[in-house]
Design an enzyme around this catalytic site. Structure first.
Site: not given
Length: 547
Positions: A227, A260, A262-265
């Protein structure tokens, strides 16, 4: 503050006490077990809701008291996407929009107890991992997955929070590299986590991300998504996906917002949710990337907390007045098998209302319907669409609108089909959101490649033969159709001059991603639309059976 002690009875019941070797995780090696997409597709047949089951994701992660990331983000994401989500909590964190103030690790024995409680009873489809704070936690997770196999394992190797706080120490790296990643169907590190996994490799460009994706793939996961949201000096948000054979650069708009956290989770749990529904891996990744982009844009001005990293709005779908929970579906190539395109002039010629014509088509076997009404006033077009949508949905058939994004939004259609001179598919995607169906008309391989980049779900290719339903239409023939099919990464539906006399030759061109044919006059320029549709459907099935 310490967590409470647990009884000796607990230890006897834990996964650690189970015998090793009696069960193996279905996906424990990326070599020799067949493709992920075929496994998920086979599993999906038991998760279509016909037996009362709904797709089920188990998230194994830490709790975020600010509710922007971790378990809370996973729960909200799965809820927004119509997937059941159970939880195993590995750590309890004290955090907010400023940063992480404290972490309390759940004893690995109780992590094992939670895992066994859910996996032994609740028919989990996909396990998604987040914060795994200790070597022992990773080991009990792997042991329990071996004992209770699931269809897919998505590993989000959470090591550093969005605010920069370290959530997993370097001592855990060997077990990640040597035991966890080889079990994963997908690993989703951000550039910081990819750097840590690769011993400090610096990632500053997309080329670096491509190299990192290949290097992490060599550690054992079936697929890798690096990512790039934090990539310096990048105009777009670029992620790199590698499946062991092909590298894909997946770009989306970079949303200007502080929200932004928590975008990865969210991206990882969305992918897990789409896999649980039965989607192939790349499709699940693309749809999830759109979901995150749309959610970021929807909540970009939301103000929660005083820090620099606010949460974003996972539940945008539930708040959007044009969305109706549970009625939307992801496009399957099978939906394109017999694609009916309406024509008001033909309906008037035979005395059919648009509602009656569409009903006859879907009863006769049409698998998708496009309302193409070039000469209707906007108000009349909207009313016609509103009549046809509940009809099509009662048969499980998607209904798309030709060209008119405004009509599609106003009536909550399942999607839109656009041509080369219409609004670009990338703009349509930003307007409609991540789950609507978007088709693009293409005549050339170059246009097909661009449609995939722009976020289309399928391609309408033609005209294959000369036709009277579209002015100044240049036909491309079967060779042109095959050239587009071979280039396209998307399912293709052939259109243009197709009828009972030539439909079989179209379906027999030996192009694996040719999903079906789109027809206008072959269905609607008939006194009996039902009979015409039934005959064409039978002819297509016969042609497919011969290939």
């Amino acid at each position: 503050m310490s967590l409470p002690m647990f009884s000796t009875a607990f230890f006897q019941r834990s996964c650690l006490a189970s015998k090793q070797g009696n069960h193996i995780h279905q996906l424990n090696s990326k070599r020799g077990n067949g493709s992920h997409s075929s496994r998920v597709s086979m599993a999906a047949s038991s998760r279509d809701g016909s037996n009362g089951r709904i797709p089920h994701v188990l998230t194994v992660a830490g709790s975020d008291s600010g509710a922007g990331a971790g378990i809370q983000a996973d729960l909200k994401t799965c809820a927004a996407l119509g997937v059941y989500c159970s939880t195993v909590i590995t750590a309890v964190t004290a955090q907010n929009t400023v940063g992480v103030q404290g972490v309390n690790i759940v004893p690995e024995e109780f992590v094992a107890e939670q895992l066994k409680s859910v996996l032994s009873d609740m028919q989990v489809d996909v396990v998604k991992t987040g914060m795994l704070p200790s070597i022992g936690t990773v080991k009990v997770l792997l042991q329990c997955i071996k004992e209770y196999p699931v269809h897919a394992l998505v590993v989000d190797p959470v090591m550093v929070s969005t605010s920069g706080d370290v959530l997993a120490g370097s001592s855990i790296l060997p077990v990640f590299r040597e035991e966890l990643l080889p079990m994963a169907d997908l690993a989703t590190p951000n550039i910081k986590e990819a750097s840590i996994l690769l011993g400090g490799m610096v990632l500053k460009t997309v080329a670096d991300m491509r190299h990192a994706a290949k290097s992490i793939y060599d550690m054992g996961p079936r697929n890798v998504l690096v990512k790039g949201g934090d990539l310096p000096d990048s105009v777009d948000a670029v992620d790199v996906f590698f499946d062991g054979e092909n590298l894909y650069e997946l770009s989306s708009r970079r949303i200007n917002t502080r929200n932004t956290h928590g975008t990865g989770c969210t991206l990882a749990s969305s992918i897990a949710a789409e896999l649980a529904k039965g989607l192939p891996m790349l499709s699940a990744v693309k749809i999830s990337k759109r979901f995150v982009e749309t959610a970021l844009d929807y909540g970009k001005d939301m103000c929660i907390g005083c820090g620099t990293q606010g949460p974003f709005d996972h539940l945008l779908k539930l708040k959007n007045t044009f969305q109706r929970l549970g009625i939307h579906r992801v496009l399957s190539p099978a939906d394109l098998f017999l694609y009916a395109v309406t024509d008001s002039g033909m309906n008037q010629k035979w005395g059919h209302s648009i509602n009656d014509a569409v009903r006859a088509a879907v009863e006769g076997g049409a698998t998708i319907v496009q309302l193409r009404e070039k000469n209707m006033e906007a108000r009349d077009f909207l009313e016609a669409a509103k009549q046809c949508i509940p009809l099509c949905r009662s048969y499980g058939v998607p209904l798309l609108i030709n060209d008119r994004v405004d009509i599609a939004l106003a009536c909550d259609a399942d999607g839109v089909h656009v041509g080369q001179s219409d609004i670009p598919a990338s703009v349509v995607r930003s307007l409609l959101g991540p789950e609507k169906i978007i088709g693009v008309s293409c005549k050339t391989p170059e246009q097909a490649s661009q449609a995939w980049i722009d976020g289309a779900d399928y391609i309408g290719c033609g005209g294959v033969f000369p036709t009277n339903t579209k002015a100044n239409n240049q036909f491309i023939g079967l060779d042109g159709l095959k050239a587009v099919c071979l280039e396209s990464k998307l399912p293709v539906v052939a259109i243009g001059g197709i009828n009972m006399s030539n439909a079989s030759s179209v379906m027999e061109i030996d192009a694996p991603n040719l999903a079906g044919v789109a027809v206008v006059s072959a269905l609607f320029d008939n006194a009996c639309v039902l009979s015409a549709t039934q005959k064409l459907h039978a002819a297509l099935k016969a042609a497919v059976s011969r290939t």
